[in-house]
Design an enzyme around this catalytic site. Structure first.
Site, mmCIF file in Angstrom:
data_model
loop_
_atom_site.group_PDB
_atom_site.id
_atom_site.type_symbol
_atom_site.label_atom_id
_atom_site.label_comp_id
_atom_site.label_asym_id
_atom_site.label_seq_id
_atom_site.Cartn_x
_atom_site.Cartn_y
_atom_site.Cartn_z
ATOM 1 N N GLN A 179 13.462 -3.757 -4.338
ATOM 2 C CA GLN A 179 13.528 -4.880 -3.713
ATOM 3 C C GLN A 179 12.747 -6.195 -4.461
ATOM 4 O OE1 GLN A 179 11.015 -5.835 -0.124
ATOM 5 N NE2 GLN A 179 12.867 -5.871 1.246
ATOM 6 N N TYR A 202 8.576 -14.719 4.272
ATOM 7 C CA TYR A 202 8.071 -14.855 2.802
ATOM 8 C C TYR A 202 8.923 -15.895 2.231
ATOM 9 C CZ TYR A 202 5.211 -10.563 3.288
ATOM 10 O OH TYR A 202 4.468 -9.580 3.767
ATOM 11 N N ARG A 211 17.897 -8.725 2.242
ATOM 12 C CA ARG A 211 17.263 -8.352 3.511
ATOM 13 C C ARG A 211 17.090 -9.926 4.175
ATOM 14 N NH1 ARG A 211 12.025 -4.705 5.610
ATOM 15 N NH2 ARG A 211 13.282 -4.036 7.639
ATOM 16 N N GLY A 271 10.836 3.014 8.552
ATOM 17 C CA GLY A 271 9.575 2.540 7.837
ATOM 18 C C GLY A 271 8.372 3.273 8.079
ATOM 19 N N ARG A 272 7.712 2.685 9.523
ATOM 20 C CA ARG A 272 6.401 3.475 9.791
ATOM 21 C C ARG A 272 6.655 5.060 9.828
ATOM 22 N NH1 ARG A 272 5.245 -0.171 14.686
ATOM 23 N NH2 ARG A 272 7.602 -0.424 14.252
ATOM 24 N N CYS A 280 5.752 8.749 14.490
ATOM 25 C CA CYS A 280 4.962 7.690 14.389
ATOM 26 C C CYS A 280 4.213 7.418 15.755
ATOM 27 C CB CYS A 280 5.678 6.517 13.755
ATOM 28 S SG CYS A 280 4.691 4.720 13.879
ATOM 29 N N CYS A 309 0.808 3.182 16.224
ATOM 30 C CA CYS A 309 -0.704 2.665 16.269
ATOM 31 C C CYS A 309 -1.048 1.374 15.444
ATOM 32 C CB CYS A 309 -1.778 3.718 16.231
ATOM 33 S SG CYS A 309 -1.873 4.442 14.400
ATOM 34 N N CYS A 359 -2.465 7.006 7.543
ATOM 35 C CA CYS A 359 -1.567 7.236 8.664
ATOM 36 C C CYS A 359 -2.505 7.805 9.856
ATOM 37 C CB CYS A 359 -0.383 7.632 8.393
ATOM 38 S SG CYS A 359 0.740 8.256 9.581
#
Length: 464
Positions: free
Chosen positions: A106, A240, A288, A383-384, A407, A410, A425
């Site tokens: 990316q 961004y 993306r 992702g998370r 996940c 949190c 994590c």
């Protein structure tokens, strides 16, 4: 539900993915000093490649050498000069050593209004399409964010306002009355978080600087193909720099890079068209993009679909879904539940003329399989959830869904990043420490097999 659909191969350009499970691009901050890929960088990606992800999409690799690209506080991986190339190439080589895993880089030109002056260049404001600073809207806060903000005492401020649900329901006029209270509290107690929530005013980029941005993005995108990456994803989402050109909220220009949808999209379509001229029609090259910015005067889904068509017409051959921005960070980047991003995928699929669509925000194998089987998306990305359990794909394939570490939503990982801490994590104590645990990534890697064969051959050598 049967999850076999997740393990069907799929083609993106000239790349065949072994399954429909991708790891989402995430800036973990594990990069070494000065933007070089570190041992931890490679161990991080290796662990997820060994875990069975068919596609790894890297953190945003910044390909912009100019100080106006914005803050380096997130410690990004860089591809902005020749001395970085061998380090970046080793990331691709590492991932390729695992069972057919593919890796897309990316590539990003930086932060724009969501950034700050770079360290050592305090006199140079971050460049953006227009001089409009970021102002986070706390009405988009989630339960997960509240759990982290509690450490700063912000939750107490929210409770004084009637709680999270009351905060989320405030009108613009009501919210405007509490903004000074929040700002003052963050100035006193929030440290660096204040400048994430209420950014510096950027300066408007000149036409020449935008042309330089395009030149460098094209050069470095072409370079990462040479360095061994299977594809490239241009970083155009969630607030961004390139997203800022797309959004009418952040782009008030009146020249060829502002105004109409086509003009606001010009910087991205120019990059895609020029890359295609250099690498041909078949390389995996996509973008993306946020399906919805959520802010009232931002990029909404109908116009985002028009942007997707322009990207496809320019030569993009896949689209990765995102949403939100720093200004709607809770609801946007990291909602409490899962599957929320999927609603934007069908619109992008239609607008793109049927290109492969990657959609994030999954935890449950059943929901992921349903999204692919029903045609809502072509590829799911984690992702998370991939931080919490890097072996999610392998466990699903082996029918061990009950062993998946879910996940907790949190937001500790996000808050660590904004506080300039190493990302940790709450449910995976090895996250961020992979380099110290080679058993996480070494056993099944082809690199390790080559090393073992080499050592076996050494046993036949004459002893000195």
């Amino acid at each position: 539900m049967n999850t076999d659909v997740l393990f069907q191969p799929i083609q993106i350009g000239n790349v065949e993915l072994k399954n429909r499970i991708a790891m989402s691009p995430m800036n973990m901050g594990y990069t070494g000093p000065d933007g070089y890929a570190s041992e931890q960088t490679n161990a991080w990606y290796a662990t997820r490649a060994r875990g069975g992800f068919g596609l790894i999409i890297t953190e945003c690799i910044v390909a912009n050498p100019y100080p106006w690209r914005g803050s380096d506080s997130l410690n990004p991986l860089l591809c902005d000069a020749q001395d970085k190339y061998r380090f970046v190439s080793q990331v691709a080589e590492t991932v390729h050593s695992y069972k057919g895993a593919k890796i897309f880089a990316q590539i990003s030109p930086g932060w724009g209004r969501q950034g700050h002056p770079m360290p050592g260049h305090d006199e140079i404001a971050a460049g953006a399409p227009s001089e409009i600073p970021v102002e986070m809207d706390f009405r988009y806060a989630t339960k997960g964010w509240m759990r982290q903000l509690k450490r700063l005492g912000i939750e107490n401020v929210v409770e004084q306002m009637g709680g999270l649900e009351r905060l989320q329901s405030l009108s613009d006029e009501e919210y405007a009355e509490i903004v000074p209270i929040v700002k003052e509290f963050l100035k006193k107690n929030g440290g660096d978080l204040y400048h994430v929530c209420y950014g510096h005013t950027p300066r408007e980029l000149t036409i020449r600087e935008i042309e330089q941005l395009e030149d460098f993005m094209v050069e470095q995108i072409c370079m990462v193909y040479t360095l061994g990456f299977d594809g490239v994803e241009i970083h155009t989402p969630h607030g961004y720099l390139l997203h800022q050109f797309l959004s009418p909220r952040s782009n008030h220009r009146e020249d060829l890079y502002g105004g109409s949808t086509e003009n606001r999209c010009r910087v991205v379509t120019n990059i895609i068209e020029r890359v295609r001229k250099k690498v041909g029609p078949d390389k995996a090259l996509g973008c993306r993009i946020s399906g919805e910015e959520f802010i009232s005067d931002g990029l909404h889904h109908e116009e985002a679909c028009k942007v997707v068509k322009l990207l496809a017409d320019a030569g993009a051959n896949f689209i990765n879904v995102s949403q939100g921005s720093y200004e709607a960070v809770g609801k946007g980047f990291a909602p409490d539940g899962e599957g929320e991003f999927t609603r934007w995928a069908p619109g992008f699929k239609k607008a793109s003329g049927g290109l492969p669509i990657i959609t994030p925000n999954f935890m449950s194998p059943e929901l992921a399989a349903e999204a692919v089987a029903s045609g809502q998306t072509d590829i799911v990305s984690l992702g998370r959830q991939s931080i919490a359990d890097p072996y999610w794909p392998a466990k699903v394939k082996e029918g061990r869904c009950g062993d998946i570490v879910k996940c907790a939503r949190c937001q500790q990982c996000y808050m660590n990043l904004f506080e300039s801490r190493w990302i940790r994590c709450s449910v995976n104590p090895t996250a961020g420490f992979e380099k110290y645990y080679p058993e996480l990534w070494q056993e099944d890697g082809l690199m390790d097999q080559k090393a073992r064969r080499f050592m076996d051959k050494r046993k036949d050598l004459p002893q000195i």
